[in-house]
Design a protein around this motif. Structure first.
Motif, short mmCIF file in Angstrom:
data_model
loop_
_atom_site.label_atom_id
_atom_site.label_comp_id
_atom_site.label_asym_id
_atom_site.label_seq_id
_atom_site.Cartn_x
_atom_site.Cartn_y
_atom_site.Cartn_z
N GLU A 83 7.71 -3.55 -8.54
CA GLU A 83 6.58 -2.70 -8.32
C GLU A 83 7.38 -1.64 -7.27
O GLU A 83 7.28 -0.29 -7.41
N LEU A 84 8.44 -1.84 -6.82
CA LEU A 84 9.47 -1.12 -5.92
C LEU A 84 10.19 -0.15 -7.09
O LEU A 84 9.98 1.21 -6.50
N ASP A 85 10.47 -0.75 -8.03
CA ASP A 85 11.39 0.15 -8.93
C ASP A 85 10.29 1.28 -9.47
O ASP A 85 10.62 2.40 -9.67
N ARG A 86 9.08 0.76 -9.76
CA ARG A 86 8.07 1.53 -10.52
C ARG A 86 7.64 2.81 -9.35
O ARG A 86 7.55 3.79 -9.78
N ALA A 87 7.55 2.20 -8.07
CA ALA A 87 7.24 3.22 -7.25
C ALA A 87 8.38 4.12 -6.86
O ALA A 87 7.98 5.65 -6.78
N LEU A 88 9.55 3.83 -7.11
CA LEU A 88 10.42 4.68 -6.71
C LEU A 88 10.77 5.91 -7.94
O LEU A 88 10.82 6.95 -7.58
N LEU A 89 10.52 5.36 -9.36
CA LEU A 89 10.49 6.45 -10.46
C LEU A 89 9.21 7.30 -10.03
O LEU A 89 9.15 8.48 -10.58
N GLU A 90 8.26 6.80 -9.50
CA GLU A 90 6.91 7.55 -9.37
C GLU A 90 7.00 8.71 -8.12
O GLU A 90 6.82 9.79 -8.31
N TRP A 91 7.45 8.07 -7.16
CA TRP A 91 7.52 9.02 -5.79
C TRP A 91 8.65 9.55 -5.43
O TRP A 91 8.95 10.40 -4.57
N LYS A 92 9.91 9.03 -6.09
CA LYS A 92 11.34 9.62 -5.75
C LYS A 92 11.87 9.14 -4.60
O LYS A 92 13.08 8.89 -4.26
N VAL A 93 10.92 9.25 -3.54
CA VAL A 93 11.49 8.80 -2.02
C VAL A 93 10.51 7.73 -1.55
O VAL A 93 9.45 8.20 -1.44
N LEU A 94 11.05 6.61 -1.21
CA LEU A 94 10.17 5.58 -0.62
C LEU A 94 10.57 5.41 0.98
O LEU A 94 11.60 5.26 1.21
N ILE A 95 9.42 5.35 1.84
CA ILE A 95 9.99 5.20 3.20
C ILE A 95 9.22 3.86 3.79
O ILE A 95 7.80 3.72 3.32
N GLU A 135 0.86 -1.39 0.19
CA GLU A 135 -0.02 0.02 0.06
C GLU A 135 0.91 1.05 0.11
O GLU A 135 1.79 1.42 0.70
N VAL A 136 0.50 2.40 -0.75
CA VAL A 136 1.26 3.42 -0.82
C VAL A 136 0.39 4.67 -0.22
O VAL A 136 -0.83 4.98 -0.27
N SER A 137 0.94 5.29 0.94
CA SER A 137 0.67 6.45 1.29
C SER A 137 1.44 7.92 1.44
O SER A 137 2.50 7.94 1.72
N PRO A 138 0.95 8.66 0.41
CA PRO A 138 1.75 9.86 0.03
C PRO A 138 2.14 10.79 1.37
O PRO A 138 1.08 10.89 2.23
N VAL A 139 3.25 11.23 1.31
CA VAL A 139 3.44 12.25 2.57
C VAL A 139 3.91 13.61 1.98
O VAL A 139 3.71 14.59 2.75
N ALA A 140 3.74 13.89 0.70
CA ALA A 140 3.72 15.27 0.05
C ALA A 140 3.30 15.10 -1.52
O ALA A 140 3.07 13.85 -1.93
N PRO A 141 2.95 16.15 -2.16
CA PRO A 141 2.02 16.03 -2.99
C PRO A 141 2.83 15.48 -4.34
O PRO A 141 2.32 14.66 -5.17
N THR A 142 4.27 15.74 -4.41
CA THR A 142 4.98 15.20 -5.61
C THR A 142 6.17 14.33 -5.24
O THR A 142 6.64 13.69 -6.02
#
Length: 285
Positions: A44-56, A17-24
Motif C-alpha cells: 500500500e505504501l508503494d502504491r501511495a508513493l506512485l500516486e502521490w509522489k511525496v508521503l508525509i 488514512e490519506v490526507s492530501p496536502v496539494a492537488p497533485t
C-alpha cells in the motif's frame, strides 16, 4: 492538472488514512507505524508513493536500522558519496547528517538526486531528528504536472531531445574540487530523455534540473541551437507554485519521495541553527 496517469485508477487504502496536502502532489498518512512494515503495508505504501509522489508520516520514532530496512524494500541502498568507499559492506542503515554553524546546507536549489547517474535513485526516505524552531522546510515539485502544462508544440519538439547531466556543475564541484578531473573520468555525464517515462507508471515527466543538467542534445547526441535558453525555461518550471507541496518538519517526521517524479528544494533559512536528519535512498536499476 491531473494527479494520476489517464489509465490509472486511484487505490483504496486499508492500512492507513490519506490526507492530501496539494492537488497533485503530497499526502499525509496516518494510522500506521513505519517501524513494523509487513508485505501488505509495504504494497500500500508503494502504491501511495506512485500516486502521490511525496508521503508525509508524522510521529515515527524509528531508528536508522528500521529506516534503512524500509528503504531496502524499494531497492539496494545508496549513500551520498560520489564514489562509494571500496571494500565496505553493503549499506543497510539510514545515514545521519547535520547542518549547523559550520556545515552550511547546499540543498537550496531545485534538483533531482543523482540524475548524473545512468540509474538515478528511485526514492528517498528522510527523517527529522533535530530541527530548528523555525525554518528548514523542504519543497517538492511535481514534474509530471510540469510536463503536462508545457505548450503542446514545445512538448512535441522535446520528445526527440535528451539532456546531459553532470555532477561537476553543482555543489559537488566544490566538495570534490581537489580531484575534479579524476572523478569526472570515473563518473562521466549521463544522458536522459527530456520527456522521461516514469519507470513504474510510464507517465512522462520533465526530467531536467538546474542542479545537474548542462545542455540539451538532439538524437545524434550533439547540442542543439539555443540549448541554454531552452534549458533555462525548462528548469524554471520547477519553480511554479501550482506544482508544489511543502513539508514543515517536526521531530520524528518521515518523508518518502519518488525521486523519478519530483524535484525538491531544501530551504536554507535556518543557519546557524543545528538541523539533524537521517536519509536512506534506494538505488535505481
Amino acid at each position: 492538472m491531473r494527479r494520476l496517469p489517464d489509465d490509472w485508477e486511484s487505490a483504496q487504502f486499508q492500512r492507513f488514512e490519506v490526507s492530501p496536502v496539494a492537488p497533485t502532489i503530497g499526502a499525509e498518512l496516518s494510522g500506521l507505524s513505519l517501524g513494523d512494515v509487513d508485505d501488505e503495508l509495504f504494497a500500500e505504501l508503494d502504491r501511495a508513493l506512485l500516486e502521490w509522489k511525496v508521503l508525509i508520516v508524522r510521529d515515527q520514532p524509528i531508528d536508522t536500522a528500521a529506516q534503512g530496512a524500509l528503504a531496502l524494500r524499494w531497492g539496494p541502498l545508496t549513500d551520498d558519496q560520489l564514489i562509494p568507499n571500496p571494500g565496505t559492506a553493503a549499506q543497510t542503515d539510514a545515514i545521519t547528517f547535520e547542518r549547523n554553524d559550520t556545515v552550511v546546507g547546499l540543498e537550496n536549489m531545485w534538483h533531482t538526486d543523482g540524475t548524473f547517474r545512468t540509474h538515478p535513485p528511485v526514492c528517498t526516505i528522510l527523517r527529522a531528528i533535530e530541527i530548528p524552531a523555525v525554518g528548514g522546510d523542504t519543497l517538492f515539485a511535481d514534474m509530471a504536472a510540469a510536463w503536462d502544462n508545457l505548450d503542446p508544440d514545445l512538448r512535441d519538439r522535446l520528445t526527440s531531445l535528451s539532456a546531459r547531466h553532470d555532477w561537476s556543475i553543482g555543489a559537488y564541484a566544490d566538495k570534490y574540487g581537489d580531484d575534479l578531473d579524476e572523478l569526472r573520468a570515473e563518473v562521466p555525464p549521463a544522458v536522459h530523455p527530456v520527456a522521461r517515462p516514469h519507470p513504474r507508471t510510464g507517465r512522462l515527466t520533465l526530467f531536467v534540473n538546474a542542479g545537474f543538467t548542462t545542455d540539451l542534445v538532439g538524437p545524434d547526441g550533439s547540442p542543439i541551437d539555443g540549448s541554454d535558453e531552452l534549458l533555462n525555461l525548462l528548469c524554471r518550471q520547477a519553480e511554479i507554485p501550482e506544482y508544489h507541496c511543502r513539508v514543515r518538519w517536526t521531530p520524528d517526521t518521515v518523508v518518502i519521495w519518488d525521486n523519478q517524479a519530483v524535484q525538491h528544494y531544501g530551504v536554507n533559512d535556518y543557519h546557524p541553527t543545528r538541523r539533524l536528519m537521517a536519509r536512506a535512498s534506494a538505488a535505481g536499476g
